[in-house]
Design a protein around this motif. Structure first.
Motif, PDB file in Angstrom:
ATOM      1  N   ASP A 277       0.847  -1.189   0.000  1.00  0.00           N
ATOM      2  CA  ASP A 277       0.000   0.000   0.000  1.00  0.00           C
ATOM      3  C   ASP A 277       0.887   1.245   0.000  1.00  0.00           C
ATOM      4  O   ASP A 277       1.345   1.705   1.032  1.00  0.00           O
ATOM      5  CB  ASP A 277      -0.914  -0.012   1.230  1.00  0.00           C
ATOM      6  CG  ASP A 277      -1.928   1.122   1.193  1.00  0.00           C
ATOM      7  OD1 ASP A 277      -1.994   1.833   0.161  1.00  0.00           O
ATOM      8  OD2 ASP A 277      -2.654   1.308   2.182  1.00  0.00           O
ATOM      9  N   SER A 278       1.129   1.789  -1.184  1.00  0.00           N
ATOM     10  CA  SER A 278       2.021   2.942  -1.310  1.00  0.00           C
ATOM     11  C   SER A 278       1.356   4.247  -0.901  1.00  0.00           C
ATOM     12  O   SER A 278       2.030   5.271  -0.779  1.00  0.00           O
ATOM     13  CB  SER A 278       2.528   3.061  -2.751  1.00  0.00           C
ATOM     14  OG  SER A 278       1.433   3.204  -3.651  1.00  0.00           O
ATOM     15  N   THR A 279       0.027   4.241  -0.700  1.00  0.00           N
ATOM     16  CA  THR A 279      -0.662   5.484  -0.354  1.00  0.00           C
ATOM     17  C   THR A 279      -0.612   5.768   1.146  1.00  0.00           C
ATOM     18  O   THR A 279      -0.791   6.898   1.568  1.00  0.00           O
ATOM     19  CB  THR A 279      -2.134   5.407  -0.790  1.00  0.00           C
ATOM     20  OG1 THR A 279      -2.764   4.308  -0.130  1.00  0.00           O
ATOM     21  CG2 THR A 279      -2.226   5.201  -2.299  1.00  0.00           C
ATOM     22  N   SER A 280      -0.393   4.754   1.966  1.00  0.00           N
ATOM     23  CA  SER A 280      -0.396   4.946   3.408  1.00  0.00           C
ATOM     24  C   SER A 280       0.950   5.494   3.870  1.00  0.00           C
ATOM     25  O   SER A 280       1.943   5.485   3.144  1.00  0.00           O
ATOM     26  CB  SER A 280      -0.702   3.626   4.123  1.00  0.00           C
ATOM     27  OG  SER A 280       0.287   2.673   3.805  1.00  0.00           O
ATOM     28  N   GLN A 281       0.985   5.948   5.116  1.00  0.00           N
ATOM     29  CA  GLN A 281       2.199   6.520   5.681  1.00  0.00           C
ATOM     30  C   GLN A 281       3.081   5.397   6.239  1.00  0.00           C
ATOM     31  O   GLN A 281       3.230   5.228   7.442  1.00  0.00           O
ATOM     32  CB  GLN A 281       1.827   7.522   6.778  1.00  0.00           C
ATOM     33  CG  GLN A 281       1.002   8.693   6.305  1.00  0.00           C
ATOM     34  CD  GLN A 281       1.782   9.553   5.302  1.00  0.00           C
ATOM     35  OE1 GLN A 281       2.959   9.795   5.497  1.00  0.00           O
ATOM     36  NE2 GLN A 281       1.120   9.996   4.253  1.00  0.00           N
ATOM     37  N   THR A 282       3.670   4.645   5.347  1.00  0.00           N
ATOM     38  CA  THR A 282       4.546   3.541   5.744  1.00  0.00           C
ATOM     39  C   THR A 282       5.911   3.726   5.103  1.00  0.00           C
ATOM     40  O   THR A 282       6.094   4.543   4.205  1.00  0.00           O
ATOM     41  CB  THR A 282       3.955   2.185   5.309  1.00  0.00           C
ATOM     42  OG1 THR A 282       3.776   2.182   3.888  1.00  0.00           O
ATOM     43  CG2 THR A 282       2.612   1.939   5.984  1.00  0.00           C
ATOM     44  N   PHE A 283       6.869   2.955   5.566  1.00  0.00           N
ATOM     45  CA  PHE A 283       8.207   3.003   5.017  1.00  0.00           C
ATOM     46  C   PHE A 283       8.292   2.043   3.831  1.00  0.00           C
ATOM     47  O   PHE A 283       8.082   0.845   3.977  1.00  0.00           O
ATOM     48  CB  PHE A 283       9.236   2.632   6.084  1.00  0.00           C
ATOM     49  CG  PHE A 283       9.287   3.595   7.231  1.00  0.00           C
ATOM     50  CD1 PHE A 283       9.966   4.797   7.107  1.00  0.00           C
ATOM     51  CD2 PHE A 283       8.648   3.314   8.426  1.00  0.00           C
ATOM     52  CE1 PHE A 283      10.018   5.698   8.157  1.00  0.00           C
ATOM     53  CE2 PHE A 283       8.700   4.201   9.480  1.00  0.00           C
ATOM     54  CZ  PHE A 283       9.382   5.402   9.343  1.00  0.00           C
ATOM     55  N   ARG A 284       8.613   2.590   2.683  1.00  0.00           N
ATOM     56  CA  ARG A 284       8.612   1.809   1.444  1.00  0.00           C
ATOM     57  C   ARG A 284       9.628   0.673   1.517  1.00  0.00           C
ATOM     58  O   ARG A 284      10.775   0.870   1.907  1.00  0.00           O
ATOM     59  CB  ARG A 284       8.929   2.726   0.269  1.00  0.00           C
ATOM     60  CG  ARG A 284       8.945   2.033  -1.083  1.00  0.00           C
ATOM     61  CD  ARG A 284       9.185   3.024  -2.207  1.00  0.00           C
ATOM     62  NE  ARG A 284       9.261   2.343  -3.482  1.00  0.00           N
ATOM     63  CZ  ARG A 284      10.399   1.887  -4.017  1.00  0.00           C
ATOM     64  NH1 ARG A 284      11.539   2.047  -3.369  1.00  0.00           N
ATOM     65  NH2 ARG A 284      10.397   1.287  -5.191  1.00  0.00           N
ATOM     66  N   LEU A 285       9.162  -0.536   1.163  1.00  0.00           N
ATOM     67  CA  LEU A 285       9.960  -1.757   1.109  1.00  0.00           C
ATOM     68  C   LEU A 285      10.460  -2.234   2.471  1.00  0.00           C
ATOM     69  O   LEU A 285      11.250  -3.170   2.547  1.00  0.00           O
ATOM     70  CB  LEU A 285      11.166  -1.598   0.165  1.00  0.00           C
ATOM     71  CG  LEU A 285      10.858  -1.283  -1.295  1.00  0.00           C
ATOM     72  CD1 LEU A 285      12.145  -1.199  -2.099  1.00  0.00           C
ATOM     73  CD2 LEU A 285       9.930  -2.329  -1.903  1.00  0.00           C
ATOM     74  N   LEU A 286       9.998  -1.591   3.559  1.00  0.00           N
ATOM     75  CA  LEU A 286      10.413  -2.008   4.893  1.00  0.00           C
ATOM     76  C   LEU A 286       9.245  -2.410   5.781  1.00  0.00           C
ATOM     77  O   LEU A 286       9.429  -3.217   6.693  1.00  0.00           O
ATOM     78  CB  LEU A 286      11.203  -0.883   5.583  1.00  0.00           C
ATOM     79  CG  LEU A 286      12.617  -0.627   5.095  1.00  0.00           C
ATOM     80  CD1 LEU A 286      13.222   0.572   5.821  1.00  0.00           C
ATOM     81  CD2 LEU A 286      13.497  -1.852   5.280  1.00  0.00           C
ATOM     82  N   ASP A 287       8.072  -1.852   5.532  1.00  0.00           N
ATOM     83  CA  ASP A 287       6.922  -2.168   6.381  1.00  0.00           C
ATOM     84  C   ASP A 287       6.182  -3.383   5.846  1.00  0.00           C
ATOM     85  O   ASP A 287       6.262  -3.725   4.660  1.00  0.00           O
ATOM     86  CB  ASP A 287       5.976  -0.968   6.445  1.00  0.00           C
ATOM     87  CG  ASP A 287       5.344  -0.832   7.828  1.00  0.00           C
ATOM     88  OD1 ASP A 287       5.307  -1.847   8.547  1.00  0.00           O
ATOM     89  OD2 ASP A 287       4.914   0.272   8.177  1.00  0.00           O
ATOM     90  N   VAL A 288       5.449  -4.047   6.744  1.00  0.00           N
ATOM     91  CA  VAL A 288       4.736  -5.280   6.397  1.00  0.00           C
ATOM     92  C   VAL A 288       3.269  -5.148   6.783  1.00  0.00           C
ATOM     93  O   VAL A 288       2.880  -4.236   7.513  1.00  0.00           O
ATOM     94  CB  VAL A 288       5.363  -6.499   7.114  1.00  0.00           C
ATOM     95  CG1 VAL A 288       6.779  -6.734   6.625  1.00  0.00           C
ATOM     96  CG2 VAL A 288       5.356  -6.304   8.615  1.00  0.00           C
ATOM     97  N   ASP A 289       2.460  -6.085   6.284  1.00  0.00           N
ATOM     98  CA  ASP A 289       1.031  -6.023   6.597  1.00  0.00           C
ATOM     99  C   ASP A 289       0.742  -6.520   8.014  1.00  0.00           C
ATOM    100  O   ASP A 289      -0.165  -6.027   8.678  1.00  0.00           O
ATOM    101  CB  ASP A 289       0.223  -6.824   5.566  1.00  0.00           C
ATOM    102  CG  ASP A 289       0.710  -8.261   5.427  1.00  0.00           C
ATOM    103  OD1 ASP A 289       1.729  -8.618   6.065  1.00  0.00           O
ATOM    104  OD2 ASP A 289       0.082  -9.025   4.671  1.00  0.00           O
ATOM    105  N   ASN A 290       1.522  -7.494   8.502  1.00  0.00           N
ATOM    106  CA  ASN A 290       1.367  -8.002   9.870  1.00  0.00           C
ATOM    107  C   ASN A 290       2.695  -7.892  10.598  1.00  0.00           C
ATOM    108  O   ASN A 290       3.632  -8.656  10.330  1.00  0.00           O
ATOM    109  CB  ASN A 290       0.907  -9.474   9.850  1.00  0.00           C
ATOM    110  CG  ASN A 290      -0.522  -9.609   9.372  1.00  0.00           C
ATOM    111  OD1 ASN A 290      -1.397  -8.860   9.792  1.00  0.00           O
ATOM    112  ND2 ASN A 290      -0.747 -10.561   8.478  1.00  0.00           N
TER     113      ASN A 290
END
Length: 224
Positions: A125-138
């Motif tokens: 999910d590139s639209t959310s405020q997450t770290f690209r290629l580092l964050d996970v869904d769980n």
């Protein structure tokens, strides 16, 4: 978390990583002294117009350049062996995790609790405020200030479960059960990635650990 401007280690989040950083600083100090001394001697010999006939072949000189390096090896070797034993020690863990590597995601199981197991994929999910290629869904949820043991293996090829802030890097090998132990001393999000080249999507199986306090962790366990 590592950034583009990082030239050194990440800030430690466990006692083991603190000791690893201290060992690195100690070793780099010794290496710097050796390189500086050798560089000075090279310049001195290059500029010196005189020659000592006993410098090339003399028992005293050979004794000195054999004994002094052995002391440097001792100053590096003893802390290194001590740290290796600490990294392998797993005494009275509070929580035991089972971590399995897949092509290309991780699966986690909390062995001390019933029915808490899940797969952890890269967050697309590139639209959310997450770290690209580092964050996970769980995310892997763990309590801070408790000794945690991880049992690590793989279903297919060799992976490596790595969290730099914890000083943890363990190979996940099919048919073999490896073990590591760590202690998280502060809350936060900690990121890692598979550190073994395991196939086409090797760079797309990150690890995210969320460290929380005990009360919040118990509420999370009860809600699953």
């Amino acid at each position: 978390m590592a950034t583009w401007s990082n030239l050194m280690f990440q800030n430690s989040s466990s006692p083991l990583m603190e000791k690893l950083i201290f060992f690195y600083d100690n070793t780099m100090l010794i290496v710097t002294l050796i390189v500086t001394f050798i560089f000075y001697m090279m310049i001195t010999l290059y500029k010196n117009k005189f020659m000592n006939m006993y410098l090339i072949d003399h028992q005293s000189v050979e004794f000195i350049w054999t004994v002094i390096p052995s002391f440097f090896l001792i100053f590096i070797g003893f802390p290194s062996i001590y740290l290796l034993y600490l990294l392998d020690e797993s005494k009275s863990p509070t929580i035991t995790l089972k971590i399995m590597g897949h092509q290309w995601y991780w699966s986690y199981e909390y062995s001390d609790f019933k029915n808490i197991e899940f797969d952890s994929y890269l967050n697309n999910d590139s639209t959310s405020q997450t770290f690209r290629l580092l964050d996970v869904d769980n995310r892997l949820i763990l309590p801070m200030k408790f000794q945690i043991r991880a049992l690590i293996s793989s279903y297919d090829v060799i992976h490596a479960w790595t969290i730099p802030a914890f000083g943890v890097k363990v190979d996940a090998m099919p048919g073999r059960l490896n073990q590591c132990s760590f202690f998280i001393n502060r809350p936060g999000l900690f990121f890692g990635q598979c550190s073994e080249i395991c196939g086409a999507n090797h760079s797309f199986m990150p690890i995210t650990v969320e460290s929380i306090n005990l009360k919040t962790f118990i509420n999370w366990v009860n809600s699953n």
